[in-house]
Design a protein around this motif. Structure first.
Motif, short mmCIF file in Angstrom:
data_model
loop_
_atom_site.label_atom_id
_atom_site.label_comp_id
_atom_site.label_asym_id
_atom_site.label_seq_id
_atom_site.Cartn_x
_atom_site.Cartn_y
_atom_site.Cartn_z
N THR B 26 -4.11 -7.41 -4.82
CA THR B 26 -3.80 -6.42 -4.11
C THR B 26 -3.19 -4.93 -4.96
N LYS B 33 -1.61 1.45 -0.09
CA LYS B 33 -2.34 -0.41 -0.90
C LYS B 33 -3.95 0.48 0.06
N ASP B 36 -5.77 -4.94 -0.06
CA ASP B 36 -4.56 -5.77 0.47
C ASP B 36 -5.35 -7.40 0.53
#
Lengths: 227, 294
Positions: B26, B33, B36
């Protein structure tokens, strides 16, 4: 008025004083810049490293304080502080003191110049070095730093010129520099025009010579880019 | 404030069959983000093409594989070593992961041959110095040992001069291979984009990497020069090099890759052999993407 000046300059032996002043001015400017480059490079490296290393971060704050103080106060005040407070009880001659103060002062400016130079090198250069297995210091030293120095030469030349002219206040702490030597002639003869114009011409000549040398150095460093 | 810090996902023992293994990778910049929770295995000899729209995290994914970008969470294993572990010497691992950038990133202050020689000479010099230091201490220790208990000295086998000569020969051989031996003393600023990129590729090859990571190797090139760079990459692929290529050249991906990954929104949405991905895509986002680029 030329006769008055000439009499004082040659017959009365003031030229010896002027040669001494010329030497001192050059020594202060050049030694000051060398000290400045040494200090400035270290401070700049610590500040750049401080962005990723916690230990260096502490030193980098110290570097900030140093540049803040020396860029934030006039050079004359720094000279006076060093002469009358810090070195008050130490037997030190005016020339060494002036070299030290000018070195510390230019160190603060050079630190910023060097930092800018290092940051101006494309981040990809460092990344490429790191992906080949070089450590951060090794990649900095072999790849980023040589390029930064090349970028910085014109600005460092500017610093040398500024520093040379700043040395005209070195007389505040009893050093005989060019300005002091010429002022001595004018106060001995009450003749102002010729000595002060001559003084300006001498400074101008020094600066022109420095400019030419810097240009040559710059061209030499850039030469290998196009071959 | 340490309590507030999110616990990192613990590492699971990596699969020994995988050359690179990514676990729950991540990466976020603040609230955004970029990657992910990606888990993936790459085995030796695979040629992986990563495709996807811009901003889908392709480049970040690639840069996380050799931790050029520090992952926010998760682990990256290379030959069983956790690259996110601070105890692992990352420089030692990176020696065997070549990387090629979109912007070439040749060292501007060195000529071509020095560009190629720098890393091999530097790392071997480092090793040589380490063995010498070690030998020095063994010698001192040996002074206090009985004759039969003395530790033998390590022989590095090469002197500094030999290292340099070998690196030079190797560099020239690599330049010969790409037909640029006459440019050995030229500076990067005098070369064309295609030449620079091919030199950047052999610079990475000079370290004998186990895997090559290509970050959009042809995106900054004139259309004319794309071919020569792709040809070199194809040649490497035929030689059996493991590679991960982020690319926008769909035809090339199809031809070279053994597996194609389609990324979108920081996830690997669909992957499979090139024929399957390009001919019969399942994911609607991939269908949409392919209809625009093909």
């Amino acid at each position: 008025m030329w006769q008055i000046f000439w009499k004082q300059f040659y017959t009365e032996g003031a030229y010896k004083n002027i040669l001494l002043g010329l030497r001192n001015t050059l020594v202060i400017a050049i030694c000051g810049l060398i000290i400045g480059i040494a200090i400035g490079t270290i401070v700049a490296c610590v500040q750049v490293a401080g962005r990723r290393n916690k230990v260096a971060k502490v030193f980098s704050v110290a570097g900030d304080v140093y540049t803040g103080i020396f860029r934030g106060t006039p050079i004359v005040v720094q000279l006076l502080v060093f002469h009358f407070i810090i070195f008050a009880s130490v037997d030190i001659d005016g020339l060494t003191e002036a070299i030290l103060v000018f070195g510390l002062n230019s160190g603060a400016y050079v630190a910023e110049i060097m930092r800018g130079g290092i940051l101006s090198v494309d981040a990809g250069q460092l990344e490429a070095g790191r992906t080949l297995g070089l450590s951060y210091p090794a990649a900095m030293l072999k790849i980023v730093f040589p390029q930064a120095v090349k970028n910085v030469i014109p600005t460092l030349g500017n610093e040398l010129i500024a520093l040379t002219k700043d040395t005209s206040v070195a007389g505040f702490v009893g050093t005989i520099d060019l300005t002091v030597a010429f002022r001595a002639i004018s106060s001995a003869t009450y003749e102002f025009i010729v000595p002060y114009i001559m003084l300006a011409v001498v400074y101008l000549a020094i600066i022109i010579i420095f400019t030419v040398i810097i240009r040559l150095a710059e061209r030499r460093l850039r030469r290998n880019e196009r071959k | 404030m340490k309590e507030n810090k999110k616990e990192k996902t613990p590492a699971v023992a990596p699969d020994p069959a995988a050359l690179i293994e990514v676990q729950h990778l991540t990466k976020s910049y603040g609230q955004l983000k970029v990657l992910d929770d990606i888990s993936e295995k790459i085995t030796e000899g695979e040629k992986i093409a990563v495709i996807g729209p811009s901003g889908s995290g392709k480049s970040t994914f690639l840069r996380c594989l050799n931790v050029l970008e520090d992952p926010s969470d998760g682990h990256v294993f290379f030959e069983g070593n956790d690259l996110c572990d601070l105890k692992v010497d990352i420089n030692l691992q990176r020696r065997r992961m070549g990387m090629v950038f979109q912007q070439f990133n040749l060292f501007n202050n060195m000529n071509v041959i020095k560009n190629i020689m720098l890393a091999p000479v530097h790392v071997q010099k480092q090793d040589l110095r380490k063995t010498r230091t070690k030998n020095f201490f063994t010698r001192i220790k040996n002074l206090f040992r009985k004759k039969d208990k003395r530790e033998p000295l390590i022989n590095y086998g090469k002197t500094l001069k030999q290292i340099k000569i070998e690196a030079r020969e190797n560099a020239l051989r690599l330049l010969e291979r790409i037909g640029l031996a006459d440019k050995a003393d030229a500076y990067p600023s005098t070369l064309s984009g295609g030449q620079r990129q091919r030199i950047a590729i052999v610079r990475a090859l000079a370290m004998n990497p186990k895997v090559m990571l290509f970050d959009e190797p042809t995106s900054a090139l004139d259309p004319e020069m794309v071919g020569e760079v792709l040809e070199l990459i194809k040649e490497l692929a035929r030689g059996g090099m493991t590679m991960v290529i982020v690319t926008h050249e769909m035809g090339f991906a199809r031809e070279v890759a053994t597996r194609v990954m389609f990324m979108d929104g920081g996830k690997i949405v669909e992957q499979g052999p090139p024929d399957q991905v390009f001919e019969s895509p399942d994911n609607p986002r991939l269908k949409d993407f392919l209809s625009k680029v093909l």
